[in-house]
Design a protein around this motif. Sequence first.
Motif, PDB file in Angstrom:
ATOM      1  N   ALA A   1      16.604 -32.062 -29.203  1.00 60.52           N
ATOM      2  CA  ALA A   1      17.583 -33.121 -28.924  1.00 60.52           C
ATOM      3  C   ALA A   1      17.901 -33.175 -27.431  1.00 60.52           C
ATOM      4  O   ALA A   1      18.028 -34.257 -26.850  1.00 60.52           O
ATOM      5  CB  ALA A   1      18.850 -32.895 -29.722  1.00 60.52           C
ATOM      6  N   PHE A   2      18.015 -32.019 -26.800  1.00 61.08           N
ATOM      7  CA  PHE A   2      18.286 -31.970 -25.357  1.00 61.08           C
ATOM      8  C   PHE A   2      17.127 -32.578 -24.569  1.00 61.08           C
ATOM      9  O   PHE A   2      17.334 -33.329 -23.615  1.00 61.08           O
ATOM     10  CB  PHE A   2      18.533 -30.522 -24.913  1.00 61.08           C
ATOM     11  N   VAL A   3      15.906 -32.266 -24.966  1.00 61.52           N
ATOM     12  CA  VAL A   3      14.730 -32.793 -24.267  1.00 61.52           C
ATOM     13  C   VAL A   3      14.649 -34.304 -24.459  1.00 61.52           C
ATOM     14  O   VAL A   3      14.316 -35.041 -23.529  1.00 61.52           O
ATOM     15  CB  VAL A   3      13.446 -32.091 -24.754  1.00 61.52           C
ATOM     16  N   GLY A   4      14.967 -34.784 -25.646  1.00 59.67           N
ATOM     17  CA  GLY A   4      14.975 -36.227 -25.885  1.00 59.67           C
ATOM     18  C   GLY A   4      15.989 -36.949 -25.024  1.00 59.67           C
ATOM     19  O   GLY A   4      15.707 -37.999 -24.462  1.00 59.67           O
ATOM     20  N   VAL A   5      17.187 -36.375 -24.922  1.00 59.95           N
ATOM     21  CA  VAL A   5      18.213 -36.969 -24.051  1.00 59.95           C
ATOM     22  C   VAL A   5      17.782 -36.898 -22.594  1.00 59.95           C
ATOM     23  O   VAL A   5      17.999 -37.835 -21.823  1.00 59.95           O
ATOM     24  CB  VAL A   5      19.577 -36.265 -24.277  1.00 59.95           C
ATOM     25  N   LEU A   6      17.136 -35.798 -22.210  1.00 57.95           N
ATOM     26  CA  LEU A   6      16.643 -35.649 -20.837  1.00 57.95           C
ATOM     27  C   LEU A   6      15.622 -36.745 -20.509  1.00 57.95           C
ATOM     28  O   LEU A   6      15.690 -37.372 -19.436  1.00 57.95           O
ATOM     29  CB  LEU A   6      16.011 -34.266 -20.672  1.00 57.95           C
ATOM     30  N   PHE A   7      14.700 -37.009 -21.415  1.00 60.46           N
ATOM     31  CA  PHE A   7      13.716 -38.070 -21.200  1.00 60.46           C
ATOM     32  C   PHE A   7      14.378 -39.447 -21.167  1.00 60.46           C
ATOM     33  O   PHE A   7      13.968 -40.314 -20.398  1.00 60.46           O
ATOM     34  CB  PHE A   7      12.644 -38.040 -22.283  1.00 60.46           C
ATOM     35  N   LEU A   8      15.374 -39.650 -22.010  1.00 60.08           N
ATOM     36  CA  LEU A   8      16.071 -40.932 -22.030  1.00 60.08           C
ATOM     37  C   LEU A   8      16.797 -41.178 -20.713  1.00 60.08           C
ATOM     38  O   LEU A   8      16.706 -42.269 -20.144  1.00 60.08           O
ATOM     39  CB  LEU A   8      17.073 -40.963 -23.193  1.00 60.08           C
ATOM     40  N   VAL A   9      17.475 -40.165 -20.213  1.00 59.40           N
ATOM     41  CA  VAL A   9      18.195 -40.306 -18.937  1.00 59.40           C
ATOM     42  C   VAL A   9      17.215 -40.527 -17.788  1.00 59.40           C
ATOM     43  O   VAL A   9      17.478 -41.334 -16.894  1.00 59.40           O
ATOM     44  CB  VAL A   9      19.096 -39.071 -18.698  1.00 59.40           C
ATOM     45  N   ALA A  10      16.077 -39.840 -17.826  1.00 60.66           N
ATOM     46  CA  ALA A  10      15.077 -40.017 -16.769  1.00 60.66           C
ATOM     47  C   ALA A  10      14.507 -41.436 -16.782  1.00 60.66           C
ATOM     48  O   ALA A  10      14.182 -41.993 -15.734  1.00 60.66           O
ATOM     49  CB  ALA A  10      13.959 -38.993 -16.948  1.00 60.66           C
ATOM     50  N   ARG A  11      14.373 -42.024 -17.951  1.00 61.43           N
ATOM     51  CA  ARG A  11      13.851 -43.384 -18.058  1.00 61.43           C
ATOM     52  C   ARG A  11      14.843 -44.419 -17.551  1.00 61.43           C
ATOM     53  O   ARG A  11      14.462 -45.440 -16.995  1.00 61.43           O
ATOM     54  CB  ARG A  11      13.516 -43.691 -19.503  1.00 61.43           C
ATOM     55  N   ILE A  12      16.107 -44.170 -17.765  1.00 62.36           N
ATOM     56  CA  ILE A  12      17.146 -45.112 -17.311  1.00 62.36           C
ATOM     57  C   ILE A  12      17.258 -45.013 -15.815  1.00 62.36           C
ATOM     58  O   ILE A  12      17.259 -45.960 -15.101  1.00 62.36           O
ATOM     59  CB  ILE A  12      18.494 -44.805 -17.990  1.00 62.36           C
TER      60      ILE A  12
END
Length: 66
Positions: free
Chosen positions: A55-66
């Motif tokens: 879940a942390f890695v998914g949020v990390l990727f989401l924030v990096a994309r934004i």
Amino acid sequence: MENQKETQKNPQYKYVSTREKLCFGIGAIGKDAICNLVGAFLMLYFTDTLYLAPAFVGVLFLVARI
């Protein structure tokens, strides 16, 4: 000289044809495939090697994309 000033004031826009849109889309497939490959590798590396929560890695990727 006068004609050049008139065309700058009233530019004529060329509409993109369906063929051109399709060609640009096909050209982007390679770039997107490489990005997805790197993203999948990083996801496995972060979760399996560094033992980060998925879940942390998914949020990390989401924030990096934004």
